[in-house]
Scaffold this motif. Structure first.
Motif: not given
Length: 280
Positions: A225-247
């Motif tokens: 964010a110090q040099n870009a107009d935007g910061v894109v995050v995807g896989s980290a959010l999906i990893d956070a989602l996946a860790r909450t899923l049941d079997a």
């Protein structure tokens, strides 16, 4: 008249910060939870939301996003279902830009003209289609622009100054700079090289430049964010989602909360870079 994407980047620029651009897969882990995640992302500080259109052969995606796409497909998600989620989100949020991201094959099967009309009616603002190069602009890019949808192009570390004008020719909304070579979620950006690349791209266009791939946490988001107009995050959010899923791969309120928590941390990381930004 400014569209939602232009308005949002103008807003964050006026606030002296970069935009947080988040990516999640529509229908992951199920349509209802997916819709709640979109609402939570906006509330947690996401400035722009990229909504993945699941596809059975996602060539540019890493394991996390591939798995998200498979979960969505197994949950019955279709392109029509993606647009339905966007339309439901739009009923409660008239301001957050929505970018549809995916591959051309499902759009081709759906029918280009029909898809563009339905996407616009649902409240989408633009699209990123990773497997259509500039040489194929007549297939989708030009019709999208005519329909009032931004067509956001990817630039990569291998996009040199000779190639860049072709990449930027019909790009609108913003430029998505891929900070590393390879698939999504892999590797770690070299921040000095990213800063140089953003400066180089901005020498060719007035569009905002958002940087993604390999941004895993608030600290990394702050650096970008110090040099870009935007910061894109995807896989980290999906990893956070996946860790909450049941079997059985089912999610719930904990899934929505986990994604929202990380989005809030990422938004705080982006905001904390405001005083050190190299972009005026």
């Amino acid at each position: 008249m400014k569209d939602r994407i232009e308005k949002r980047f103008a807003k964050v620029k006026a606030e002296g910060r970069a935009a947080l651009v988040t990516f999640v897969m529509a229908g992951d882990p199920d349509p209802a939870t997916s819709l709640e995640i979109l609402k939570t992302l906006a509330k947690a500080g996401a400035d722009v939301i990229e909504v993945g259109m699941p596809f059975s052969d996602p060539m540019a995606d890493g394991p996390a996003i591939q798995a998200a796409g498979l979960r969505a497909l197994h949950a019955g998600m279709t392109l029509h279902g993606v647009l339905k989620i966007v339309a439901e989100f739009r009923k409660q949020d008239a301001d957050t830009p929505i970018i549809l991201m995916g591959y051309y094959n499902p759009i081709y099967v759906y029918g280009v003209d029909r898809f563009l009309a339905d996407a616009k009616a649902a409240g989408a603002d633009g699209m990123i289609v990773v497997d259509l190069p500039p040489e194929e602009d007549e297939e989708l890019c030009l019709p999208a622009l005519k329909a009032g949808l931004s067509f956001i192009r990817l630039a990569t570390p291998t996009t040199d100054d000779a190639r860049l004008p072709a990449v930027l020719a019909n790009t609108s909304g913003f430029v998505y700079y891929v900070s590393i070579t390879g698939i999504t979620g892999a590797g770690r950006p070299d921040y000095a090289r990213v800063a140089f690349a953003v400066k180089r791209i901005k020498g060719h266009t007035d569009l905002p430049v958002a940087v993604g791939f390999g941004v895993k946490n608030a600290a990394a988001a702050r650096e970008i964010a110090q040099n870009a107009d935007g910061v894109v995050v995807g896989s980290a959010l999906i990893d956070a989602l996946a860790r909450t899923l049941d079997a059985q791969g089912r999610g719930g309120s904990a899934t929505v909360a986990a994604v929202g928590k990380l989005a809030g941390e990422l938004a705080a990381g982006v905001a904390s870079a405001a005083k050190e930004r190299a972009i005026p």
